[in-house]
Enzyme design. Structure first.
Site, PDB file in Angstrom:
ATOM      1  N   GLY A  99      71.352  20.361 114.533  1.00 15.44           N
ATOM      2  CA  GLY A  99      70.520  19.292 113.979  1.00 15.44           C
ATOM      3  C   GLY A  99      70.267  19.473 112.490  1.00 15.44           C
ATOM      4  O   GLY A  99      70.296  20.579 111.962  1.00 15.44           O
TER       5      GLY A  99
ATOM      6  N   ARG B 189      63.136  15.832 109.700  1.00 14.56           N
ATOM      7  CA  ARG B 189      61.716  15.828 109.355  1.00 14.56           C
ATOM      8  C   ARG B 189      61.357  16.876 108.296  1.00 14.56           C
ATOM      9  O   ARG B 189      60.275  16.865 107.750  1.00 14.56           O
ATOM     10  CB  ARG B 189      60.882  16.024 110.632  1.00 14.56           C
ATOM     11  CG  ARG B 189      60.935  14.824 111.566  1.00 14.56           C
ATOM     12  CD  ARG B 189      60.492  15.151 112.985  1.00 14.56           C
ATOM     13  NE  ARG B 189      61.577  15.714 113.781  1.00 14.56           N
ATOM     14  CZ  ARG B 189      61.461  16.036 115.079  1.00 14.56           C
ATOM     15  NH1 ARG B 189      60.305  15.865 115.698  1.00 14.56           N
ATOM     16  NH2 ARG B 189      62.478  16.539 115.744  1.00 14.56           N
TER      17      ARG B 189
ATOM     18  N   LYS C  39      67.552  22.922 108.528  1.00 15.34           N
ATOM     19  CA  LYS C  39      66.254  23.383 109.037  1.00 15.34           C
ATOM     20  C   LYS C  39      66.242  24.859 109.400  1.00 15.34           C
ATOM     21  O   LYS C  39      65.339  25.596 109.006  1.00 15.34           O
ATOM     22  CB  LYS C  39      65.879  22.542 110.261  1.00 15.34           C
ATOM     23  CG  LYS C  39      64.767  23.125 111.099  1.00 15.34           C
ATOM     24  CD  LYS C  39      64.155  22.105 112.011  1.00 15.34           C
ATOM     25  CE  LYS C  39      64.773  22.049 113.373  1.00 15.34           C
ATOM     26  NZ  LYS C  39      64.004  21.177 114.289  1.00 15.34           N
TER      27      LYS C  39
ATOM     28  N   GLY D  49      72.770  14.226 120.138  1.00 14.48           N
ATOM     29  CA  GLY D  49      71.660  14.663 120.978  1.00 14.48           C
ATOM     30  C   GLY D  49      71.875  16.063 121.541  1.00 14.48           C
ATOM     31  O   GLY D  49      72.981  16.603 121.516  1.00 14.48           O
TER      32      GLY D  49
ATOM     33  N   ARG E 259      61.351  46.592  86.917  1.00 15.41           N
ATOM     34  CA  ARG E 259      62.541  45.895  87.417  1.00 15.41           C
ATOM     35  C   ARG E 259      63.442  46.851  88.174  1.00 15.41           C
ATOM     36  O   ARG E 259      63.224  48.059  88.181  1.00 15.41           O
ATOM     37  CB  ARG E 259      63.258  45.217  86.254  1.00 15.41           C
ATOM     38  CG  ARG E 259      62.449  44.019  85.743  1.00 15.41           C
ATOM     39  CD  ARG E 259      62.947  43.553  84.414  1.00 15.41           C
ATOM     40  NE  ARG E 259      64.352  43.193  84.471  1.00 15.41           N
ATOM     41  CZ  ARG E 259      65.130  43.065  83.389  1.00 15.41           C
ATOM     42  NH1 ARG E 259      64.618  43.271  82.185  1.00 15.41           N
ATOM     43  NH2 ARG E 259      66.394  42.736  83.519  1.00 15.41           N
TER      44      ARG E 259
ATOM     45  N   LYS F 179      62.983  48.773  82.932  1.00  9.77           N
ATOM     46  CA  LYS F 179      64.194  48.307  83.635  1.00  9.77           C
ATOM     47  C   LYS F 179      65.192  49.436  83.772  1.00  9.77           C
ATOM     48  O   LYS F 179      65.528  50.081  82.792  1.00  9.77           O
ATOM     49  CB  LYS F 179      64.815  47.151  82.849  1.00  9.77           C
ATOM     50  CG  LYS F 179      65.989  46.510  83.551  1.00  9.77           C
ATOM     51  CD  LYS F 179      67.095  46.180  82.587  1.00  9.77           C
ATOM     52  CE  LYS F 179      68.372  46.914  82.964  1.00  9.77           C
ATOM     53  NZ  LYS F 179      69.431  46.735  81.988  1.00  9.77           N
TER      54      LYS F 179
ATOM     55  N   ASN G 227      54.800  60.983  75.463  1.00  8.30           N
ATOM     56  CA  ASN G 227      53.814  59.939  75.195  1.00  8.30           C
ATOM     57  C   ASN G 227      54.480  58.832  74.393  1.00  8.30           C
ATOM     58  O   ASN G 227      54.989  59.069  73.296  1.00  8.30           O
ATOM     59  CB  ASN G 227      52.620  60.525  74.434  1.00  8.30           C
ATOM     60  CG  ASN G 227      51.496  59.512  74.365  1.00  8.30           C
ATOM     61  OD1 ASN G 227      50.923  59.123  75.379  1.00  8.30           O
ATOM     62  ND2 ASN G 227      51.214  59.054  73.161  1.00  8.30           N
TER      63      ASN G 227
ATOM     64  N   ASN H 283      68.238  47.989  73.812  1.00  7.56           N
ATOM     65  CA  ASN H 283      69.311  48.500  74.669  1.00  7.56           C
ATOM     66  C   ASN H 283      70.536  47.600  74.688  1.00  7.56           C
ATOM     67  O   ASN H 283      71.556  47.966  75.228  1.00  7.56           O
ATOM     68  CB  ASN H 283      68.791  48.699  76.106  1.00  7.56           C
ATOM     69  CG  ASN H 283      68.257  47.416  76.708  1.00  7.56           C
ATOM     70  OD1 ASN H 283      67.737  46.552  76.002  1.00  7.56           O
ATOM     71  ND2 ASN H 283      68.391  47.277  78.015  1.00  7.56           N
TER      72      ASN H 283
END
Ligand code: UD1
Ligand code: CA
Length: 467
Positions: free
Chosen positions: A12, A16, A23, A78, A352, A370, A396, A405
């Site tokens: 189907g 709707r 679906k 059907g 990431r 990343k 630090n 990069n």
């Protein structure tokens, strides 16, 4: 379930849904509807047949199960016509067929098992899984004659009297295969939708005096439920919500809500604190250890694993990641990353894919990491971009540090040795290597390697001129 074949109807369009996507490929808590149906039959049935039609290539592509055989329904005539497409494959098959709609994602394995054993015990030719719905609108109604079922009447074809019936057809059945296909041939399409209804098989079998039963779930009045006395037994036996068919996006959201609440409840019962269950979304593939606290508005997806004693959120998104013990992730977005014990992330950090954060690291405000490795005790506290980098221990990183990069074609690596101190607003033009204990003066643009313990200054000297 030896000698029983599963037949899933998924041809189907799902009109709707008003969607370009078929679906059954819409998702409920991160998994497609069809996948959720399939996982209920995957292990127990020797053969699984799926009837596809609308955008069948998309549906087939989404299913990676070698056991599944696909048959094509060229025109959507059907559900009866859909079943008919499997006739050739099952021509010589003498067992039972479990017929399922592709749109019942909440169905439980136990319910299928119970339905099939009921069918066998009753020696029926057909058994319909039914349930009692307070609001049966849209479902086929079960017309009974005492214990046996006379027919199923669709909403659109039902009289006002029939519409009052609250026992509904779940669209899940077991049939003797040979009898099913014999009866299918006799179905006509003289109904409101001009379709070949599978449900007409019931009255056909009845008219031939063949035994058709109903196995009702979610209530106490069927034979199966007479002995049920505790709540957990009811859960085990089945509830009416598990057989809801998903026909539009509103029903999709209801199904998702049911599943989401269940996952969250199980987590809470296993020792996870979830401060506001109504705003938390967690997929069932996620593992969270006890004494972790999930703060409001947090989303956790995929095969994420979070160890104990963490504080996650508020406002965090975590997908496909491994999180150690005692980690804090505040208002941050984490994808495909690993974070070790005691690290503190956020607020407003973005990790990431392929980022590895060692223990006791701090990734602070407005920082993007990343594909980088950040070693123990290192701090990237403010406004930085660290990409394709290796950072040693106790480094630090001053506010506003950027790894440059990308040269427009290729990505390059930045390496920073243990104990280095990076002044604020430094640019590292990669590829570049900073030695252990090096000191980079604030505002430098570093284009050449810096030896261990050296001081690098790479900016124009300030001149103050007379005005
Ligand atoms: C169907 C039942 C209804 C039941 C309800 C339960 C029929 C006639 N009615 O109604 O009694 O209460 O399910 O959810 O069966 N399909 C095809 N090819 C087609 C038509 C349908 O493969 O030509 C598939 C659909 O993809 C779906 C299933 O059959 O998976 C049921 O079709 P759907 O249109 O959803 O039927 P309902 O109106 O929900
Ligand atoms: Ca349906």
């Amino acid at each position: 379930m030896k000698n029983t074949v599963a037949l899933i109807l998924a041809a189907g369009e799902g009109t709707r849904f008003k969607s370009e996507t078929p679906k059954v490929l819409h998702c409920v808590l991160g998994k497609t509807i069809i996948d959720r149906v399939l996982e209920k039959v995957r292990d127990n049935f020797s053969k699984i047949i799926i009837v596809v039609g609308h955008k069948s290539e998309l549906v087939k592509k989404s299913i990676e199960n070698k056991k599944v055989v696909f048959v094509e329904q060229k025109k959507r005539l059907g559900s009866g016509d859909a079943v008919k497409q499997a006739e050739n494959i099952l021509r010589d098959f003498n067992g039972d067929v479990l017929v399922l709609s592709g749109d019942v994602p909440l169905l439980k394995k136990d319910t299928i098992k119970n339905l099939i054993s009921f069918h066998k015990r009753e020696k029926a030719v057909g058994t319909i899984l039914t349930s009692e719905f307070e609001n049966p609108f849209g479902y086929g109604r079960i017309i009974r004659d005492g214990d046996s079922v006379k027919s199923i009447i669709e909403e659109k074809d039902a009289s006002a009297e029939e519409r009052i019936i609250t026992e509904i057809n779940t669209g899940i059945y077991v049939f003797s295969s040979q009898e099913l296909f014999k009866a299918i041939k006799k179905i006509k399409s003289n109904n409101a939708k001009k379709e070949y209804y599978l449900t007409d098989v019931i009255s056909i079998l009845n008219s031939e005096n063949k035994k058709v039963c109903a196995y009702k779930i979610g209530t106490f009045d069927s034979a199966m439920h007479r002995s049920v006395s505790t709540l957990s037994e009811v859960e085990r036996v089945g509830s009416s919500e598990e057989v809801m068919g998903i026909n539009n996006r509103y029903e999709l959201s209801i199904a998702e809500g049911i599943l989401r609440k269940k996952v969250i409840k199980n987590l809470m019962l296993s020792g996870v604190t979830i401060v506001d269950p109504s705003t938390v979304y967690i997929e069932e593939s996620v593992v969270i250890e006890k004494d972790t606290v999930i703060m409001p508005s947090t989303i956790i997806k995929g095969k994420t694993k979070i160890k104990s004693n963490c504080i996650i959120g508020p406002f965090s998104f975590i997908e496909e990641s491994l999180i150690g013990r005692d980690v804090e992730i505040k208002a941050s977005y984490v994808e495909g990353s690993e974070i070790a014990d005691g690290a503190k992330i956020g607020p407003f950090a973005h990790l990431r894919k392929e980022s590895k954060i060692a223990s006791k690291v701090k990734i602070g405000n407005f920082t993007e990491i990343k594909k980088s490795y950040i070693s123990e005790n290192t701090k990237v506290s403010h406004l930085s971009y660290i990409g394709d980098s290796y950072l040693g221990k106790n480094v630090n990183i001053g506010a506003g540090t950027i790894t440059c990069n990308y040269d427009g074609k290729l990505k390059h690596k930045t390496e920073i040795g243990d104990n280095a101190f990076i002044g604020s607003n430094t640019n590292f033009v990669a590829p570049v290597k900073i030695g252990k204990g090096a000191l980079i003066a604030a505002g430098s643009t570093i284009t050449e390697d810096v030896p261990d313990r050296a001081l690098a200054i790479a900016r124009a000297r300030q001149v103050n001129k007379k005005r």
